[in-house]
Design a protein around this motif. Structure first.
Motif: not given
Length: 331
Positions: A20-27, A30-33, A37-49, A51-54
């Motif tokens: 889901p959008f706007d929810q932190e998900r543990t990978l 380790g690390g989270t994603v 929403r990036s507004g391009h087409i249905l379901g398109a999104g920007s990704v914040q990863l 990992w290891a403090g970066i």
């Protein structure tokens, strides 16, 4: 030959997990994603990863601001490293109302007894076109012009669009009314009859760059006649039939034979679902601090370099266009 089969695609789907959008998900490992929403087409999104403090952010395909159908791209406040798309990194979209441009081109073609063929991407572009045709007909423009959607994939995508409206500015009822403006042709025989029909009309069909799909059959029939118009609705990648036709070639090869292109060829780049250079810069303006490095990706070389230059000059950020196959170690 196709790069993969239907069986390959079905096997790949078993490895996908919806997030889901706007929810932190543990990978795993380790690390989270987090997706925005990036507004391009249905379901398109920007990704914040993270990992290891970066923190690394992938813009994904950025959409348009103030689009009548899709939500605006959501800003990101910080990243250590940023990868940003540059499809239109060197261009600004035409500011004309796309509905007015559609009315002018379609109206002129119909007046001379021609048909308008619109190669369009089944997800996003088709639904935006239907929205504009619906708005025009509500205003009494093009009210007698029949609009056909000849793409089973686009018909399925329209149903998904209207069922899942969280990415849209339209309600489900508004979406369904817009999508109902066209007559849908699903079976092959009906599609063939549409190709042979001499009545002036609009045919929207995939694919958007004329690289495959039913639109090729319509192009074979209608491209040789100067009464008709081939109307593209956004970016055409180099090497595609769409790019070739927009460059003014006299013929294109379809199904092993060369087809003369005597029809008018137009492009409504303001219908593109990709942000232009100014809109990319607007999205970048949402960052509260400069990333350690911004990598400009996903664009023709000239577009990527133009965007790199703007980022360096206007934002004073460190920025680079990576070479193909280049490796970068994130410290």
């Amino acid at each position: 030959m196709p790069l993969y089969t239907l069986e390959d695609a079905r096997a790949a789907l078993e490895h996908l997990t919806p997030i889901p959008f706007d929810q932190e998900r543990t990978l795993p490992g380790g690390g989270t994603v987090r997706l925005r929403r990036s507004g391009h087409i249905l379901g398109a999104g920007s990704v914040q990863l993270d990992w290891a403090g970066i923190t690394t952010v992938f813009s994904g395909d950025l959409g348009r601001y103030d689009d009548p159908v899709m939500v605006d791209p959501i800003s990101v406040e910080r990243a250590d490293y940023l990868l940003v798309e540059s499809t239109y990194g060197d261009r600004r979209h035409d500011k004309r109302d796309p509905a007015d441009a559609l009315a002018e081109i379609v109206g002129g073609t119909i007046a001379r007894g021609g048909t308008v063929i619109i190669p369009a991407f089944a997800v996003g572009r088709v639904q935006t076109l239907l929205f504009h045709f619906h708005q025009l007909k509500l205003k009494g423009s093009l009210s007698n012009v029949p609009v056909f959607l000849d793409s089973p994939m686009a018909e399925d995508a329209s149903e998904i669009f209207c069922r899942d409206t969280e990415d849209l500015k339209l309600s489900e009822a508004e979406c369904r009314r817009a999508c109902a403006v066209a007559h849908y042709t699903r079976d092959v025989e009906e599609s063939k009859a549409l190709t042979a029909n001499p009545v002036p009309k609009v045919i929207i069909s995939a694919s958007g760059m004329a690289t495959g799909g039913r639109v090729l059959h319509h192009l074979k029939r209608y491209a040789p006649d100067p009464k008709n118009t081939i109307l593209f609705a956004g970016f055409q990648a180099g090497g595609t039939r769409g790019a070739a036709m927009l460059s003014g070639v006299e013929s294109v090869k379809i199904h092993g034979e060369y087809v003369p292109v005597r029809a008018q060829v137009r492009n409504l780049d303001m219908l593109s679902a990709h942000a232009d250079a100014d809109e990319i810069m607007r999205w970048l303006g949402g960052f509260k601090a400069a990333p350690r490095m911004t990598f400009v990706i996903h664009g023709e070389a000239s577009a990527s370099d133009a965007l790199r230059h703007r980022i360096e000059e206007e934002l004073r950020w460190p920025c680079m266009v990576p070479d193909h196959g280049q490796r970068v170690e994130l410290a």
